[in-house]
Design a protein around this motif. Structure first.
Motif, PDB file in Angstrom:
ATOM      1  N   GLN A  41     -43.152 -78.845   7.625  1.00  0.00           N
ATOM      2  CA  GLN A  41     -43.473 -77.416   8.033  1.00  0.00           C
ATOM      3  C   GLN A  41     -44.370 -78.098  10.198  1.00  0.00           C
ATOM      4  O   GLN A  41     -45.249 -78.882   9.309  1.00  0.00           O
ATOM      5  CB  GLN A  41     -45.045 -76.805   7.114  1.00  0.00           C
ATOM      6  N   PRO A  42     -44.162 -77.966  11.042  1.00  0.00           N
ATOM      7  CA  PRO A  42     -44.688 -77.881  12.128  1.00  0.00           C
ATOM      8  C   PRO A  42     -45.752 -78.095  11.852  1.00  0.00           C
ATOM      9  O   PRO A  42     -46.744 -78.631  12.563  1.00  0.00           O
ATOM     10  CB  PRO A  42     -43.706 -77.146  12.805  1.00  0.00           C
ATOM     11  N   GLU A  43     -46.758 -76.707  11.191  1.00  0.00           N
ATOM     12  CA  GLU A  43     -48.025 -76.281  11.650  1.00  0.00           C
ATOM     13  C   GLU A  43     -48.585 -77.406  10.977  1.00  0.00           C
ATOM     14  O   GLU A  43     -49.702 -77.628  11.456  1.00  0.00           O
ATOM     15  CB  GLU A  43     -48.469 -75.108  10.956  1.00  0.00           C
ATOM     16  N   TYR A  44     -48.303 -77.987   9.873  1.00  0.00           N
ATOM     17  CA  TYR A  44     -49.000 -79.110   9.429  1.00  0.00           C
ATOM     18  C   TYR A  44     -49.679 -80.193  10.190  1.00  0.00           C
ATOM     19  O   TYR A  44     -50.681 -81.147  10.440  1.00  0.00           O
ATOM     20  CB  TYR A  44     -48.174 -80.033   7.844  1.00  0.00           C
ATOM     21  N   PHE A  45     -48.547 -80.584  11.274  1.00  0.00           N
ATOM     22  CA  PHE A  45     -48.888 -81.581  12.189  1.00  0.00           C
ATOM     23  C   PHE A  45     -50.163 -81.194  13.015  1.00  0.00           C
ATOM     24  O   PHE A  45     -50.147 -81.736  14.157  1.00  0.00           O
ATOM     25  CB  PHE A  45     -47.617 -82.085  12.840  1.00  0.00           C
ATOM     26  N   LYS A  46     -49.723 -79.632  13.622  1.00  0.00           N
ATOM     27  CA  LYS A  46     -51.022 -78.815  14.351  1.00  0.00           C
ATOM     28  C   LYS A  46     -51.889 -79.446  14.079  1.00  0.00           C
ATOM     29  O   LYS A  46     -53.442 -79.531  15.015  1.00  0.00           O
ATOM     30  CB  LYS A  46     -50.232 -77.870  15.226  1.00  0.00           C
ATOM     31  N   THR A  47     -52.049 -79.215  12.606  1.00  0.00           N
ATOM     32  CA  THR A  47     -53.286 -78.938  11.947  1.00  0.00           C
ATOM     33  C   THR A  47     -53.998 -80.242  11.889  1.00  0.00           C
ATOM     34  O   THR A  47     -55.208 -80.657  12.159  1.00  0.00           O
ATOM     35  CB  THR A  47     -53.394 -78.258  10.731  1.00  0.00           C
ATOM     36  N   TYR A  48     -53.354 -81.343  11.623  1.00  0.00           N
ATOM     37  CA  TYR A  48     -53.588 -82.829  11.699  1.00  0.00           C
ATOM     38  C   TYR A  48     -54.269 -83.140  12.882  1.00  0.00           C
ATOM     39  O   TYR A  48     -55.449 -83.582  12.892  1.00  0.00           O
ATOM     40  CB  TYR A  48     -52.714 -83.799  11.258  1.00  0.00           C
ATOM     41  N   ARG A  49     -53.812 -82.788  14.013  1.00  0.00           N
ATOM     42  CA  ARG A  49     -54.139 -82.905  15.667  1.00  0.00           C
ATOM     43  C   ARG A  49     -55.268 -82.876  15.747  1.00  0.00           C
ATOM     44  O   ARG A  49     -55.920 -83.545  16.130  1.00  0.00           O
ATOM     45  CB  ARG A  49     -52.740 -82.579  16.131  1.00  0.00           C
ATOM     46  N   LYS A  50     -55.335 -81.384  15.477  1.00  0.00           N
ATOM     47  CA  LYS A  50     -56.672 -80.580  15.733  1.00  0.00           C
ATOM     48  C   LYS A  50     -58.328 -81.103  14.415  1.00  0.00           C
ATOM     49  O   LYS A  50     -58.739 -81.497  14.922  1.00  0.00           O
ATOM     50  CB  LYS A  50     -56.792 -79.320  14.956  1.00  0.00           C
ATOM     51  N   LEU A  51     -57.644 -81.114  13.839  1.00  0.00           N
ATOM     52  CA  LEU A  51     -58.093 -82.085  12.731  1.00  0.00           C
ATOM     53  C   LEU A  51     -58.659 -83.368  12.889  1.00  0.00           C
ATOM     54  O   LEU A  51     -60.061 -83.571  12.968  1.00  0.00           O
ATOM     55  CB  LEU A  51     -57.761 -82.143  11.135  1.00  0.00           C
ATOM     56  N   MET A  52     -58.018 -83.956  13.218  1.00  0.00           N
ATOM     57  CA  MET A  52     -58.379 -85.530  13.080  1.00  0.00           C
ATOM     58  C   MET A  52     -58.223 -86.166  14.458  1.00  0.00           C
ATOM     59  O   MET A  52     -59.161 -87.451  15.014  1.00  0.00           O
ATOM     60  CB  MET A  52     -57.251 -86.651  12.867  1.00  0.00           C
ATOM     61  N   TRP A  54     -66.256 -81.346   5.150  1.00  0.00           N
ATOM     62  CA  TRP A  54     -64.911 -81.625   5.745  1.00  0.00           C
ATOM     63  C   TRP A  54     -63.958 -80.562   5.606  1.00  0.00           C
ATOM     64  O   TRP A  54     -62.904 -80.269   5.732  1.00  0.00           O
ATOM     65  CB  TRP A  54     -64.179 -83.270   4.515  1.00  0.00           C
ATOM     66  N   TYR A  55     -64.083 -79.867   4.213  1.00  0.00           N
ATOM     67  CA  TYR A  55     -63.208 -78.524   3.847  1.00  0.00           C
ATOM     68  C   TYR A  55     -63.450 -77.101   5.092  1.00  0.00           C
ATOM     69  O   TYR A  55     -62.135 -76.732   4.783  1.00  0.00           O
ATOM     70  CB  TYR A  55     -63.858 -77.583   2.096  1.00  0.00           C
ATOM     71  N   LEU A  56     -64.934 -77.358   5.703  1.00  0.00           N
ATOM     72  CA  LEU A  56     -64.696 -76.119   6.198  1.00  0.00           C
ATOM     73  C   LEU A  56     -63.904 -76.486   7.534  1.00  0.00           C
ATOM     74  O   LEU A  56     -63.318 -75.420   8.605  1.00  0.00           O
ATOM     75  CB  LEU A  56     -66.484 -75.873   6.766  1.00  0.00           C
ATOM     76  N   GLU A  74     -65.167 -89.009   8.336  1.00  0.00           N
ATOM     77  CA  GLU A  74     -64.311 -89.420  10.317  1.00  0.00           C
ATOM     78  C   GLU A  74     -64.303 -87.699  10.013  1.00  0.00           C
ATOM     79  O   GLU A  74     -64.136 -87.809  11.146  1.00  0.00           O
ATOM     80  CB  GLU A  74     -62.907 -89.733   9.892  1.00  0.00           C
ATOM     81  N   ILE A  75     -63.948 -87.194   9.476  1.00  0.00           N
ATOM     82  CA  ILE A  75     -63.358 -85.390   9.658  1.00  0.00           C
ATOM     83  C   ILE A  75     -64.851 -85.121   9.805  1.00  0.00           C
ATOM     84  O   ILE A  75     -65.322 -83.603  11.094  1.00  0.00           O
ATOM     85  CB  ILE A  75     -62.761 -84.540   8.680  1.00  0.00           C
ATOM     86  N   GLU A  76     -65.790 -84.776   8.836  1.00  0.00           N
ATOM     87  CA  GLU A  76     -67.160 -84.126   9.351  1.00  0.00           C
ATOM     88  C   GLU A  76     -67.638 -85.000  10.517  1.00  0.00           C
ATOM     89  O   GLU A  76     -68.672 -84.394  11.386  1.00  0.00           O
ATOM     90  CB  GLU A  76     -67.886 -85.007   7.681  1.00  0.00           C
ATOM     91  N   ALA A  77     -68.013 -86.717  10.697  1.00  0.00           N
ATOM     92  CA  ALA A  77     -68.508 -86.592  11.671  1.00  0.00           C
ATOM     93  C   ALA A  77     -67.709 -86.253  13.299  1.00  0.00           C
ATOM     94  O   ALA A  77     -68.225 -86.105  14.428  1.00  0.00           O
ATOM     95  CB  ALA A  77     -68.293 -88.445  11.668  1.00  0.00           C
ATOM     96  N   LYS A  78     -66.276 -85.715  13.242  1.00  0.00           N
ATOM     97  CA  LYS A  78     -66.122 -85.174  14.648  1.00  0.00           C
ATOM     98  C   LYS A  78     -66.224 -83.910  14.358  1.00  0.00           C
ATOM     99  O   LYS A  78     -66.677 -83.772  16.103  1.00  0.00           O
ATOM    100  CB  LYS A  78     -64.571 -84.975  14.358  1.00  0.00           C
ATOM    101  N   HIS A  79     -66.257 -83.182  13.415  1.00  0.00           N
ATOM    102  CA  HIS A  79     -66.032 -81.412  13.291  1.00  0.00           C
ATOM    103  C   HIS A  79     -67.879 -80.534  13.082  1.00  0.00           C
ATOM    104  O   HIS A  79     -68.324 -79.738  12.979  1.00  0.00           O
ATOM    105  CB  HIS A  79     -65.309 -80.842  12.540  1.00  0.00           C
ATOM    106  N   SER A 109     -59.373 -75.565  11.451  1.00  0.00           N
ATOM    107  CA  SER A 109     -58.612 -76.039  12.287  1.00  0.00           C
ATOM    108  C   SER A 109     -57.182 -75.398  12.182  1.00  0.00           C
ATOM    109  O   SER A 109     -56.342 -75.551  12.708  1.00  0.00           O
ATOM    110  CB  SER A 109     -58.615 -77.257  11.868  1.00  0.00           C
ATOM    111  N   MET A 110     -57.602 -74.802  10.472  1.00  0.00           N
ATOM    112  CA  MET A 110     -55.837 -74.451  10.400  1.00  0.00           C
ATOM    113  C   MET A 110     -55.612 -72.879  10.711  1.00  0.00           C
ATOM    114  O   MET A 110     -56.523 -72.345  11.097  1.00  0.00           O
ATOM    115  CB  MET A 110     -54.959 -74.684   8.928  1.00  0.00           C
ATOM    116  N   ASN A 111     -54.068 -72.906  11.522  1.00  0.00           N
ATOM    117  CA  ASN A 111     -53.667 -72.000  11.850  1.00  0.00           C
ATOM    118  C   ASN A 111     -53.118 -70.695  10.347  1.00  0.00           C
ATOM    119  O   ASN A 111     -52.692 -70.215  10.120  1.00  0.00           O
ATOM    120  CB  ASN A 111     -52.565 -71.833  13.028  1.00  0.00           C
TER     121      ASN A 111
END
Length: 269
Positions: free
Chosen positions: A143-154, A191-193, A182-187, A198-200
């Protein structure tokens, strides 16, 4: 003198198994667990069923010698807190189960744990650690959205050309924990929030735990991964209707079968 196969099993990595489920999964869950015990060629520590606290589920776990985990005890939020729906679809439970899987490093005690969907039955032997590397399964669409979310997240593009969304995956507890850190440090939030933000959530399929973890490892430790074709077959039928003869025929071509709900619901689109 032990047989060579017995020596390999004795030295195989012990793994736990984590299966999020709900009551309607009790139709397939016995077959899923029996297949794991038959076809996973690792010593199995515990099989954890993460589910709503219902008497049928408690009785099932007791009968199948599985560990029951109340899904509402795993994270600071529950399905009711997620609000992932539209006028035509409801995906809050689907997303909640993904977050439950990603907290498996806090639930399991073995260094590695296998996550498998409660509608997916293995039909061939599986070993997930080979020569110090983890074996991952892949498919050629996602699903294209998986990769959009990954980019925002990571903060970077998903590097793998193949998709890791294939109904089951072996996680390494320390690497999963590191990814979440790493997710928590970036955002600057749990991590769950960070995932929820990050997702649409106007898109029906906007996040994948398997795609995220697989691509994280691909970007960090590609040399530690072995990637094989998933060869999963989706069936829209009752698992009990499948004969042993037909299952053995399918095993010549496929590694696993997923028994999707009759209305077309797929646990891992």
């Amino acid at each position: 003198m032990p047989k060579p196969s017995e020596v390999r099993i004795r030295h195989a990595v012990t793994i736990d198994v984590l299966i999020p489920a709900i009551e309607k999964d009790l139709e397939t869950l016995p077959y899923v667990i029996d297949a794991v015990r038959t076809h996973v060629k690792h010593p199995i520590g515990r099989i954890l069923i993460v589910a709503p606290r219902r008497q049928r589920m408690l009785d099932f776990c007791r009968a199948k010698n599985c560990t029951f985990i109340d899904e509402n005890s795993v994270l600071p939020l529950t399905k009711k807190d997620i609000h992932y729906r539209s006028k035509t679809w409801e995906r809050s439970g689907w997303l909640f189960q993904q977050l439950l899987k990603l907290n498996g490093d806090r639930l399991c005690t073995a260094d590695f744990f296998l996550v498998i969907d409660a509608d997916t039955v293995l039909i061939t032997p599986h070993r997930f650690r080979l020569n110090g590397k983890t074996l991952f399964y892949s498919r050629n669409w996602s699903q294209p959205e998986y990769f959009k979310t990954y980019r925002k997240l990571m903060g970077r593009k998903a590097p793998s050309a193949a998709s890791f969304v294939t109904h089951y995956m072996l996680f390494e507890r320390t690497k999963l924990a590191r990814m979440k850190q790493e997710i928590e440090a970036k955002h600057h939030k749990p991590w769950y929030l960070a995932i929820l933000h990050s997702m649409n959530r106007s898109k029906q399929f906007a996040f994948s735990e398997f795609e995220t973890y697989g691509n994280y490892l691909y970007s960090r430790d590609r040399s530690g991964m072995l990637i094989r074709k998933a060869r999963n077959k989706g069936l829209h039928m009752n698992v009990g209707q499948l004969s042993r003869v037909r299952r053995n025929q399918l095993a010549r071509t496929y590694r696993s079968l997923s028994f999707h709900k009759r209305k077309g619901y797929s646990r891992t689109p």
